[in-house]
Design an enzyme around this catalytic site. Structure first.
Site, short mmCIF file in Angstrom:
data_model
loop_
_atom_site.label_atom_id
_atom_site.label_comp_id
_atom_site.label_asym_id
_atom_site.label_seq_id
_atom_site.Cartn_x
_atom_site.Cartn_y
_atom_site.Cartn_z
N GLU A 1 28.31 41.33 46.13
CA GLU A 1 28.90 42.29 45.18
C GLU A 1 27.86 43.11 44.44
O GLU A 1 28.08 44.27 44.14
CB GLU A 1 29.80 41.54 44.19
CG GLU A 1 30.67 42.43 43.32
CD GLU A 1 30.00 42.84 42.03
OE1 GLU A 1 30.38 43.88 41.47
OE2 GLU A 1 29.07 42.12 41.59
N HIS B 1 29.35 37.90 39.22
CA HIS B 1 29.90 39.26 39.23
C HIS B 1 28.90 40.15 38.52
O HIS B 1 28.91 40.27 37.30
CB HIS B 1 31.26 39.26 38.50
CG HIS B 1 32.05 40.51 38.72
ND1 HIS B 1 33.36 40.64 38.33
CD2 HIS B 1 31.72 41.70 39.30
CE1 HIS B 1 33.81 41.83 38.65
NE2 HIS B 1 32.83 42.50 39.22
#
Length: 342
Positions: free
Chosen positions: A53, A114
């Site tokens: 990510e 994240h």
């Protein structure tokens, strides 16, 4: 009379919900499709099978990947595997991704990274985890977990000191249902937080969904992506660490993570041309990947170039792009990662 009022209220409510649905489809660019733009010298990175990510690269060529993100509503290729951090040495002739061992005592089973940022120091629920990279044995030493009420839904961060950073909240709430409700209603409650051990404060707000964040090479400007508004906001950073907005660059795509080239100041952006495909996953019609390069963003007319575009046949759901010494890395939310020689 009461029945007529009830019917009228029901009609108004349905009309409002319908308008919100159409507005959300527009924000997700549900009808947008891409024409492919290929790069000649690319290959998928072995060992990254379920997302990369975010990526950050040190000046010495060490690239760090946050992998294995699980996000409610998004497809996952490895739903039972915890997230991790990988490292790749871009100065090697044939670099390969290595998973870094994390020190004992860290709750690895619930690790769901994240966003990632690095900071060089000569001394040294929604949480921010601080690690120290141990070069001798390619491991990570867990230093500290940071939790704060102003960090309810951290998406990305940029480090400006050993324990100082700017972070984006992509939602106001931490509850999954309330997150989706505020996205549906388009409440513009997301913000940017400055965190230090001595002070935590809101420094920018009013975003639809604040996503990627980066800093200019001279550390005078902060760039923030508002993914659902299709915008990049440019802020001036002050000695007080407060931010003043200078401009907004509007784009025709969902802009995710941002990366700044330290040599040129160009901004590289991982984008989603059709965000609806991220939530409604169809292996026969997968999410596409798009990479933009933005030059001279501080000028009146920045140059925006689509460097890479793929319909999902090679790479699905690109979330980040970053460069180092003629090499381009492209990461994704839950798919593979691409290594290219520019």
């Amino acid at each position: 009379m009461g029945r007529l009022v009830a019917v009228s209220l029901l009609g108004i409510s349905l009309a409002l919900l319908g308008e919100r649905f159409l507005a959300l489809r527009n924000r997700l660019k549900a009808s947008r499709e891409l024409e492919s733009i290929d790069l000649p010298n690319c290959h998928l990175i072995k060992g990254i099978e379920a997302g990369s990510e975010d990526i950050d690269i040190l000046p010495n060529g060490l690239a760090f990947f946050s992998v294995g993100l699980k996000f409610p509503g998004f497809h996952s290729l490895t739903p039972d595997k915890p997230g991790g951090i990988l490292m790749m040495d871009l100065k090697e002739e044939k670099p390969r991704a290595l998973e870094l061992r994390i020190s004992r005592g860290f709750n690895f089973a619930s690790f769901n990274p994240h966003g990632i940022s690095t900071f060089i120091d000569d001394e040294f629920k929604n949480t921010v985890e601080i690690f120290k990279y141990i070069e001798e044995d390619n491991s990570l030493l867990h230093i500290k977990t940071i939790e704060h009420e102003l960090l309810p839904s951290v998406n990305d961060l940029v480090a400006v000191g050993p324990t100082h950073f700017y972070a984006t909240n992509d939602h106001y709430f931490s509850d999954t249902f309330l997150k989706y409700l505020e996205t549906y209603l388009n409440l513009h409650w997301a913000n940017v937080i400055y965190y230090s051990p001595n002070e935590v404060k809101v420094v920018a707000e009013g975003f639809d969904s604040a996503s990627g964040i980066s800093i200019s090479p001279d550390e005078k400007y902060i760039y923030v992506a508002d993914i659902l508004a299709h915008e990049i906001h440019v802020f001036e950073k002050h000695p007080s660490m407060n931010l003043t907005q200078l401009k907004v660059l509007k784009l025709d795509t969902l802009v995710d993570n941002l990366s700044t080239d330290p040599s040129s100041g160009d901004i590289w952006v991982g984008c989603h041309s059709n965000g609806q495909k991220l939530f409604v996953y169809d292996p026969n019609n997968p999410p596409s990947s798009e990479v933009l390069r933005i030059q001279n963003i501080l000028t009146e007319k920045p140059t925006v170039t689509t460097v890479y575009a793929n319909n999902g046949s090679v790479l699905q759901g690109s979330s980040v792009a970053t460069v180092y010494d003629g090499k381009l890395l492209i990461g994704t939310l839950y798919h593979r990662a691409l290594y290219c020689e520019l």
